[in-house]
Design a protein around this motif. Structure first.
Motif, PDB file in Angstrom:
ATOM      1  N   LEU A  10      78.572   5.439  38.703  1.00 52.45           N
ATOM      2  CA  LEU A  10      79.195   6.032  37.519  1.00 52.45           C
ATOM      3  C   LEU A  10      78.564   5.363  36.306  1.00 52.45           C
ATOM      4  O   LEU A  10      78.802   4.190  36.037  1.00 52.45           O
ATOM      5  N   ASP A  11      77.745   6.102  35.591  1.00 53.00           N
ATOM      6  CA  ASP A  11      76.891   5.540  34.547  1.00 53.00           C
ATOM      7  C   ASP A  11      77.719   4.943  33.405  1.00 53.00           C
ATOM      8  O   ASP A  11      78.636   5.593  32.889  1.00 53.00           O
ATOM      9  N   GLY A  12      77.371   3.711  33.028  1.00 53.64           N
ATOM     10  CA  GLY A  12      77.904   3.143  31.793  1.00 53.64           C
ATOM     11  C   GLY A  12      79.368   2.761  31.811  1.00 53.64           C
ATOM     12  O   GLY A  12      80.056   2.942  30.809  1.00 53.64           O
ATOM     13  N   VAL A  13      79.845   2.206  32.936  1.00 53.02           N
ATOM     14  CA  VAL A  13      81.249   1.777  33.001  1.00 53.02           C
ATOM     15  C   VAL A  13      81.301   0.251  32.977  1.00 53.02           C
ATOM     16  O   VAL A  13      80.900  -0.401  33.930  1.00 53.02           O
ATOM     17  N   THR A  46      69.471  -0.772  30.280  1.00 55.93           N
ATOM     18  CA  THR A  46      69.259   0.619  29.876  1.00 55.93           C
ATOM     19  C   THR A  46      69.240   1.486  31.126  1.00 55.93           C
ATOM     20  O   THR A  46      68.735   1.059  32.165  1.00 55.93           O
ATOM     21  N   SER A  47      69.734   2.702  31.014  1.00 58.52           N
ATOM     22  CA  SER A  47      69.979   3.518  32.203  1.00 58.52           C
ATOM     23  C   SER A  47      68.767   3.626  33.122  1.00 58.52           C
ATOM     24  O   SER A  47      68.824   3.251  34.292  1.00 58.52           O
ATOM     25  N   ALA A  48      67.677   4.187  32.642  1.00 64.61           N
ATOM     26  CA  ALA A  48      66.538   4.453  33.518  1.00 64.61           C
ATOM     27  C   ALA A  48      66.012   3.167  34.144  1.00 64.61           C
ATOM     28  O   ALA A  48      65.681   3.131  35.340  1.00 64.61           O
ATOM     29  N   CYS A  50      67.674   0.525  34.833  1.00 62.39           N
ATOM     30  CA  CYS A  50      68.616   0.100  35.873  1.00 62.39           C
ATOM     31  C   CYS A  50      68.516   0.976  37.121  1.00 62.39           C
ATOM     32  O   CYS A  50      68.560   0.461  38.245  1.00 62.39           O
ATOM     33  N   TYR A  51      68.385   2.302  36.950  1.00 66.54           N
ATOM     34  CA  TYR A  51      68.241   3.170  38.137  1.00 66.54           C
ATOM     35  C   TYR A  51      67.055   2.686  38.979  1.00 66.54           C
ATOM     36  O   TYR A  51      67.127   2.607  40.210  1.00 66.54           O
ATOM     37  N   ALA A  52      65.947   2.411  38.285  1.00 64.27           N
ATOM     38  CA  ALA A  52      64.734   2.002  39.003  1.00 64.27           C
ATOM     39  C   ALA A  52      64.944   0.677  39.724  1.00 64.27           C
ATOM     40  O   ALA A  52      64.477   0.489  40.852  1.00 64.27           O
ATOM     41  N   LEU A 170      80.792   9.213  31.971  1.00 66.50           N
ATOM     42  CA  LEU A 170      81.465   8.146  31.230  1.00 66.50           C
ATOM     43  C   LEU A 170      80.521   7.421  30.278  1.00 66.50           C
ATOM     44  O   LEU A 170      80.946   6.937  29.219  1.00 66.50           O
ATOM     45  N   ASP A 171      79.242   7.353  30.602  1.00 65.86           N
ATOM     46  CA  ASP A 171      78.273   6.805  29.650  1.00 65.86           C
ATOM     47  C   ASP A 171      78.232   7.673  28.395  1.00 65.86           C
ATOM     48  O   ASP A 171      78.256   7.155  27.266  1.00 65.86           O
ATOM     49  N   CYS A 172      78.196   8.972  28.578  1.00 67.63           N
ATOM     50  CA  CYS A 172      78.164   9.884  27.422  1.00 67.63           C
ATOM     51  C   CYS A 172      79.440   9.765  26.601  1.00 67.63           C
ATOM     52  O   CYS A 172      79.406   9.761  25.367  1.00 67.63           O
ATOM     53  N   ALA A 213      78.417   0.893  38.711  1.00 61.85           N
ATOM     54  CA  ALA A 213      77.752   1.510  37.562  1.00 61.85           C
ATOM     55  C   ALA A 213      76.357   0.921  37.427  1.00 61.85           C
ATOM     56  O   ALA A 213      76.034  -0.089  38.046  1.00 61.85           O
ATOM     57  N   ASP A 214      75.547   1.565  36.591  1.00 63.39           N
ATOM     58  CA  ASP A 214      74.206   1.031  36.331  1.00 63.39           C
ATOM     59  C   ASP A 214      74.256  -0.119  35.335  1.00 63.39           C
ATOM     60  O   ASP A 214      73.440  -1.029  35.383  1.00 63.39           O
ATOM     61  N   HIS A 215      75.226  -0.089  34.418  1.00 65.16           N
ATOM     62  CA  HIS A 215      75.386  -1.106  33.374  1.00 65.16           C
ATOM     63  C   HIS A 215      76.749  -0.874  32.744  1.00 65.16           C
ATOM     64  O   HIS A 215      77.422   0.116  33.056  1.00 65.16           O
ATOM     65  N   GLY A 216      77.170  -1.769  31.827  1.00 61.77           N
ATOM     66  CA  GLY A 216      78.408  -1.572  31.074  1.00 61.77           C
ATOM     67  C   GLY A 216      78.117  -0.915  29.733  1.00 61.77           C
ATOM     68  O   GLY A 216      77.101  -0.227  29.561  1.00 61.77           O
ATOM     69  N   HIS A 222      77.447   0.668  23.052  1.00 61.23           N
ATOM     70  CA  HIS A 222      76.021   0.336  23.159  1.00 61.23           C
ATOM     71  C   HIS A 222      75.751  -0.452  24.439  1.00 61.23           C
ATOM     72  O   HIS A 222      76.631  -1.117  24.979  1.00 61.23           O
ATOM     73  N   HIS A 223      74.516  -0.353  24.920  1.00 60.02           N
ATOM     74  CA  HIS A 223      74.040  -1.191  26.023  1.00 60.02           C
ATOM     75  C   HIS A 223      72.527  -1.241  25.938  1.00 60.02           C
ATOM     76  O   HIS A 223      71.916  -0.468  25.219  1.00 60.02           O
ATOM     77  N   GLY A 224      71.936  -2.156  26.694  1.00 60.34           N
ATOM     78  CA  GLY A 224      70.501  -2.369  26.643  1.00 60.34           C
ATOM     79  C   GLY A 224      70.155  -3.849  26.613  1.00 60.34           C
ATOM     80  O   GLY A 224      69.107  -4.250  27.105  1.00 60.34           O
TER      81      GLY A 224
HETATM   82 ZN   LIG Z   1      73.249   4.334  32.117  1.00 60.53          ZN
END
Ligand SMILES: [Zn+2]
Length: 279
Positions: A10-13, A46-48, A50-52, A170-172, A213-216, A222-224
């Motif tokens: 779940l992205d960005g939780v 950052t999303s991408a 983290c996915y990688a 949830l990231d959006c 999640a991939d990140h908080g 904001h995240h990164g």
């Molecule tokens: Zn993300």
């Protein structure tokens, strides 16, 4: 394969949203069905990137994805490729970056929106969405119930040994509304309620389940960077393995070798992190 497993991202939780707002997941922690640990993402958070890292088990400095504007077919071995080497069947219901990283780049909307490729060296059964046109006022994310249903559909039709689902909702919402607001409370509540009926169903189908999640995200959505709100999330595990002490912080790089070890697939030589589940 030794076992079957589903990874739900779940992205960005951020950690605090999982622990405050996901009542079904937390209820299963209380009842002993699930265990939960803190997980710290790689940098950049950052999303991408983290996915990688989730799927290759190496840091962005090594795989080279520096952010969402730098998506390409990764050269590292990953969870999908290792599963295929072991003869497992893989599936993904996710943002199109996942198809580009692990199967084909660039994303061809007609060819790659949906594919079933039994001989693929990585993803056998893919269902992807691009979120083209995404912006602050136009979220362009699919309904999460539909995503959970699609993954379940792939499991039933194709006998997935490993399935990965990724949702950006949830990231959006965090980028739009930030975190101290009714909109985010409600979005997390709805996500938890939509996900909940699928977990016992997947368990009955023989799957171990990881939700993370991939990140908080920080208070401004904001995240990164390195802020704990940006880097730290929760990892919920439904399964029979032995896990670490409750106060352990799991490194995101441990996901790939841990998943492969649970499933009985070879861990790539580039995946050098330890595993957090055993037995
Ligand atoms: Zn993300």
């Amino acid at each position: 394969m030794d076992r079957k497993l589903l990874l739900i991202i779940l992205d960005g939780v951020p950690w605090r949203n999982f622990r405050r707002l996901f009542g079904n997941l937390e209820g299963w922690v209380d009842s002993g069905e699930a265990r939960v640990w803190k997980l710290r993402s790689v940098l950049p958070s950052t999303s991408a990137s983290c996915y990688a890292s989730i799927h290759t088990g190496v840091v962005p400095a090594e795989h080279g994805c520096t952010g969402n504007g730098n998506v390409f077919r990764l050269r590292h071995k990953d969870v999908f490729s290792q599963m295929r080497d072991a003869g497992g069947v893989t599936g993904a219901v996710a943002h199109s970056y996942w198809s580009e990283f692990f199967n084909r780049h660039p994303f061809d909307h007609v060819r790659d929106v949906e594919y079933d490729e039994p001989d693929s060296a990585t993803i056998n059964h893919g269902r992807f969405h691009s979120m083209t046109g995404y912006g602050h006022a136009n979220q362009m994310t699919p309904c999460d119930l539909d995503l959970f249903a699609s993954l379940t559909n792939l499991c039933l039709r194709f006998g997935l040994d490993y399935g990965m689902l990724h949702s950006c909702t949830l990231d959006c919402m965090g980028h739009r509304f930030h975190h101290d607001c009714h909109e985010m409370d409600h979005a997390c509540f709805v996500m938890d309620e939509m996900l909940a009926p699928f977990i016992p169903r997947w368990r009955q189908m023989g799957y171990e389940v990881i939700v993370t999640a991939d990140h908080g995200q920080d208070a401004r959505g904001h995240h990164g960077g390195r802020d704990p709100l940006q880097q730290e999330t929760a990892l919920y595990y439904f399964g029979d393995a032995n896990g670490p002490e409750p106060d352990t912080v799991i490194d995101q790089l441990e996901l790939a070798p841990t998943i492969l070890t649970r499933l009985g697939a070879p861990v790539a030589e580039t995946m050098r992190a330890k595993t957090f589940l055993s037995g």
